[in-house]
Scaffold this active site. Structure first.
Site, PDB file in Angstrom:
ATOM      1  N   PHE A 157       0.810  -1.225   0.000  1.00  0.00           N
ATOM      2  CA  PHE A 157       0.000   0.000   0.000  1.00  0.00           C
ATOM      3  C   PHE A 157       0.844   1.277   0.000  1.00  0.00           C
ATOM      4  CE2 PHE A 157       1.002  -0.025   4.518  1.00  0.00           C
ATOM      5  CZ  PHE A 157       1.112   1.330   4.795  1.00  0.00           C
ATOM      6  N   LYS A 181      -1.184  -7.602  -9.193  1.00  0.00           N
ATOM      7  CA  LYS A 181      -2.148  -7.648  -8.075  1.00  0.00           C
ATOM      8  C   LYS A 181      -1.781  -6.477  -7.158  1.00  0.00           C
ATOM      9  CE  LYS A 181      -2.929  -8.600  -4.282  1.00  0.00           C
ATOM     10  NZ  LYS A 181      -3.404  -7.582  -3.298  1.00  0.00           N
ATOM     11  N   GLU A 184      -4.835  -3.974  -2.025  1.00  0.00           N
ATOM     12  CA  GLU A 184      -6.294  -3.797  -1.954  1.00  0.00           C
ATOM     13  C   GLU A 184      -6.647  -2.544  -1.145  1.00  0.00           C
ATOM     14  OE1 GLU A 184      -4.419  -5.807  -0.442  1.00  0.00           O
ATOM     15  OE2 GLU A 184      -5.179  -6.481   1.498  1.00  0.00           O
ATOM     16  N   SER A 234       5.319  -6.817   3.344  1.00  0.00           N
ATOM     17  CA  SER A 234       5.839  -7.134   4.681  1.00  0.00           C
ATOM     18  C   SER A 234       6.683  -8.405   4.659  1.00  0.00           C
ATOM     19  CB  SER A 234       4.667  -7.314   5.647  1.00  0.00           C
ATOM     20  OG  SER A 234       3.893  -8.422   5.221  1.00  0.00           O
ATOM     21  N   CYS A 289       9.506   2.021   3.276  1.00  0.00           N
ATOM     22  CA  CYS A 289      10.371   0.894   3.654  1.00  0.00           C
ATOM     23  C   CYS A 289      11.782   1.395   3.923  1.00  0.00           C
ATOM     24  CB  CYS A 289      10.387  -0.153   2.553  1.00  0.00           C
ATOM     25  SG  CYS A 289      11.139   0.443   1.053  1.00  0.00           S
ATOM     26  N   GLU A 389       9.375  -3.775  13.005  1.00  0.00           N
ATOM     27  CA  GLU A 389       9.133  -2.653  12.087  1.00  0.00           C
ATOM     28  C   GLU A 389       7.837  -1.967  12.539  1.00  0.00           C
ATOM     29  OE1 GLU A 389       7.867  -3.571   8.030  1.00  0.00           O
ATOM     30  OE2 GLU A 389       9.147  -1.962   7.290  1.00  0.00           O
TER      31      GLU A 389
END
Ligand code: NAD
Length: 505
Positions: A157, A181, A184, A234, A289, A389
């Site tokens: 995301f 993909k 979402e 992740s 990240c 994290e």
């Protein structure tokens, strides 16, 4: 681009064989504006038949796409970069609405992806093979960099523009077909880029999009037609994808979670350093990240902590669309609850909370998922705030006496995405870059994401697979090297003897 006009009414479409279609699924998820909780669209969990149709379309389209001349593929990328540039502001608006980051940062997200598309325009030279003439008498050896077939991409995301653009342009320009993909949580800006790709001339079936969660991802990782899987997200999901796709014979790259440190030497330029630390720790609400998680203050630089906190206090927390916002909301209520829970654990485990962003209030956006800049001192390596994290605007500080201690501390952390060093000494910088075991190093640069002529080279616990996204490594990832050893006989050449040895003569 109909997605730009009224994003309230949008459903994320599937792209199958060149057609944007509404999913027939009964499972839908709301896309929520993180600053307001308004529902701005809906995303389908694609059915198994829809995933199958997307993969089959990509498999069929590969037959002709792999034979399409390089220049034709390249020209589509030239057109795409032009279209992205023209539509940058509108995409950024949608991106901020569904993701929360500031408008300036949303443009940065698109810009960094756009640079990969620009680099894809050089595929003519990037995908060249090698040639050695005369490896034996009359024998030449050369290599071809051939596309693999259908490749899949699964994206997170936090960069809904940049990360899809790390993947499908490079895969497609190399002659592959692709099934994407998107996340979402914020697929609408990704879909605007996909629309532009179709508008740029990508033929039917070459780029396909399915939406969904675990079921769709697992199908992509196991389907017989998929040859390679690129994942960014992740560590838990990335490890699952790497293992599952690997067990099914795919080529896989998984770019995963991080815990990035910056070491600050006492000879550093103080103001530049503190500005950089604050920007890297709290920009994008800490949801990069490559965000800074841990400042390692070496020697007397510990005396700058007070000034660092004062600078962080100046940051404005607000909705991403508002002018002068520094910190927007985090992506979801769940994400906020997790960040707050981790801050609570830091307090309970004995770290000193110098700046507390838990109770921040934003006028006019009382329902937003806001967390203000948070700073802990006296953090130790056994605390959860150090080990996990956080993916929120939380900075931990650890003080050490020497550069060697800083290097040892950072190298002992399992993650390896990014690291920085602030110093005015070339010799110190050289020692650091040589001894540090992290894939991307910034010298007086807090977020050292390489430009697309290089590759993203996170390492150790932040990455599974040898080759990273974009740059030359992406060309290697999305192609198979075929080596040809050839000899041509003259029609007049006399027959020689039978040769039973391994060597060529
Ligand atoms: P995520 O792992 O939750 O989701 C990533 C993708 O995996 C999404 O498309 C999601 O739909 C899918 N997914 C989620 N759960 C799944 C499951 N159980 N099985 C299969 N697929 C599943 O990640 P996120 O929260 O969207 O993104 C944030 C994470 O991404 C952070 O850890 C961040 O460090 C990481 N990230 C890493 C890089 C990098 O280059 N190393 C870059 C950006 C983000």
């Amino acid at each position: 681009m109909n997605t730009m006009t009224n994003i309230q009414t949008i459903t994320a479409k599937l792209l199958i064989n060149g057609q944007f279609v509404e999913s027939t699924t009964s499972e839908w998820q709301d896309i929520i504006n993180p600053a307001t909780q308004e529902v701005v669209g809906r995303v389908p969990m694609a059915t198994p038949d829809e995933v199958e149709a997307a993969i089959n379309a990509a498999q069929d389209a590969f037959k002709s796409w792999r034979l399409t001349p390089i220049q034709a593929r390249m020209r589509i990328m030239l057109k795409l970069q032009d279209l992205i540039r023209d539509n940058m502001k509108e995409i950024a608006h949608v991106l901020t609405t569904e993701q929360g980051k500031t408008l300036a940062d949303a443009e940065g997200d698109i810009q960094r992806g756009l640079e990969v598309v620009e680099h894809a325009c050089s595929i003519g030279t990037l995908q060249m093979g090698e040639y050695a003439e005369g490896v034996a008498r009359g024998v030449d050896t050369y290599t071809l960099q051939q596309p693999l077939g259908v490749c899949a991409g699964i994206t997170p995301f936090n960069f809904p523009a940049m990360i899809p653009l790390w993947m499908f342009p490079m895969a497609i320009v190399c002659g592959n077909t692709f099934v994407l993909k998107p996340s979402e949580q914020d697929p609408l800006s990704t879909m605007m880029l996909v629309e532009l790709a179709v508008q740029a001339g990508i033929p039917a079936g070459i780029l396909n999009v399915v939406h969904g969660g675990k079921d769709v991802v697992d199908r992509l990782c196991t389907h017989q037609y998929i040859k390679a899987v690129s994942f960014v997200g992740s560590t838990a999901v990335g490890t699952h994808v790497y293992n599952l796709a690997g067990q099914h014979g795919k080529r896989v790259q998984s770019m995963m979670g991080a815990k990035n440190h910056v070491a600050v030497m006492p000879d550093a330029n103080k103001e530049q350093t503190l500005n950089a630390l604050v920007g890297a720790a709290f920009g994008a609400a800490g949801q990069r990240c490559m965000a800074l998680s841990v400042a390692v203050m070496v020697g007397e630089s510990k005396n700058w902590i007070h000034d660092l906190v004062e600078k962080a206090k100046m940051l404005s927390v607000n909705a991403g669309h508002e002018p002068n916002t520094d910190i927007g909301p985090v992506i979801s209520k769940r994400a906020k609850a997790r960040v707050v829970e981790l801050i609570n654990s830091g307090v309970e485990e004995g770290a000193e909370l110098l700046l507390d962003g838990r109770d921040v209030e934003v006028k006019g956006y009382e329902n937003g998922n806001f967390v203000g800049a948070t700073i802990f001192n006296h953090v130790s390596t056994d605390m959860r705030i150090y080990k996990e994290e956080i993916f929120g605007p939380v900075l931990s500080i650890i003080c050490v006496d020497t550069l060697e201690e800083a290097i040892e501390l950072i190298n002992a952390n399992p993650f390896g995405n990014g690291v920085g060093l602030f110093t005015q000494s070339g010799a110190t910088a050289r020692t650091f870059q040589n001894m540090i075991d992290i894939g991307q190093v910034g010298i007086n640069i807090p977020i050292p994401v390489p430009v697309p002529f290089f590759s993203f080279t996170g390492s150790r616990g932040s990455k599974l697979g040898d080759l990273g996204p974009y740059g030359k490594q992406a060309v290697q990832f999305y192609t198979q090297t075929k080596t040809i050893t050839s000899r041509w006989f003259e029609d007049t050449q006399e027959a020689g003897e039978v040769n039973t040895t391994i060597s060529l003569r």
